[in-house]
Design an enzyme around this catalytic site. Structure first.
Site, PDB file in Angstrom:
ATOM      1  CD  GLU A 190      19.215  47.505  12.471  1.00 41.73           C
ATOM      2  OE1 GLU A 190      19.088  48.393  11.332  1.00 41.73           O
ATOM      3  OE2 GLU A 190      18.963  47.376  13.190  1.00 41.73           O
ATOM      4  CB  CYS A 191      25.222  45.381   6.347  1.00 40.22           C
ATOM      5  SG  CYS A 191      26.355  45.656   5.076  1.00 40.22           S
ATOM      6  N   GLY A 192      23.277  43.987   4.207  1.00 42.70           N
ATOM      7  CA  GLY A 192      23.031  42.856   3.491  1.00 42.70           C
ATOM      8  C   GLY A 192      24.056  42.226   3.555  1.00 42.70           C
ATOM      9  CG  LEU A 193      28.168  43.111   2.391  1.00 41.83           C
ATOM     10  CD1 LEU A 193      28.886  44.734   1.984  1.00 41.83           C
ATOM     11  CD2 LEU A 193      28.105  41.874   1.322  1.00 41.83           C
ATOM     12  CB  THR A 194      25.020  41.465   8.203  1.00 40.29           C
ATOM     13  OG1 THR A 194      24.758  43.103   8.029  1.00 40.29           O
ATOM     14  CG2 THR A 194      25.440  41.033  10.073  1.00 40.29           C
TER      15      THR A 194
END
Length: 194
Positions: A69-73
């Site tokens: 659930e990360c912006g970098l996923t």
């Protein structure tokens, strides 16, 4: 007498020089150097099976801490892309899900596995969820972040998707920021030996 004194002086000089060289060699061999490698670690994968890093001897390894659930996923896509391209050329990616940053990996190992497969078609080895910082930091990450263990540098895991490059001898050779994409020239060049 002068000749004897000259011979004695020359003899003493050579003796002192040899002793100094021997002392230097002793100091060099006793200097603290890390003998640890990634190969000493055994972990558990997302499916509960044992995973032995010793099985990766001779391969270049990229280790990355992941989160769903990360912006970098979306980096999962690039990770899978370079893994698919280079896995038959002595390269492997090892993912370690971790919930250390913004609670961005809340799921169970089973949920993480489903997410990775369904959303990104991940086929590279994913390990069971661990901690990559703090008091409960996993032993693999202690090796990756402590110069006394890895022989290269001290580092701190900044965020999800930080990358650690391990050479064919199991030694840490580079630490890359989470924002460096898996397809970056620095990584692709390293895989290709450039």
């Amino acid at each position: 007498m002068k000749k004897t004194l000259l011979i004695l002086t020359i003899s003493m000089l050579f003796s002192c020089q040899n002793q100094a060289q021997n002392n230097k060699k002793t100091m060099e061999t006793s200097a603290p150097a890390s003998t640890e490698t990634i190969y000493q670690f055994k972990v558990t994968d997302l499916y509960g099976k044992p995973f032995d890093f010793a099985a990766l001897k001779g391969k270049k390894i990229l280790i990355v801490n992941t989160a769903s659930e990360c912006g970098l996923t979306p980096q999962y896509k690039d990770l899978e892309s370079i893994y698919a391209k280079y896995k038959d050329k002595g390269f492997v990616i090892i993912g370690f899900p971790a919930n250390n940053f913004g609670a961005q990996e809340p799921g169970s190992n089973e949920q993480i596995a489903k997410f990775c497969e369904m959303n990104y078609g991940v086929t590279f080895p994913m390990m069971a969820k661990i901690s990559v910082k703090g008091n409960d930091m996993d032993k693999v990450y202690k090796f990756l972040t402590q110069k006394s263990k890895n022989g290269l540098q001290d580092s701190e895991v900044e965020w999800n998707f930080q990358k650690y490059l391990i050479d064919e001898n199991g030694k840490l050779v580079k630490v890359l920021s989470p924002r460096v994409l898996p397809t970056d020239a620095s990584i692709v060049g390293w895989i290709n030996g450039k």
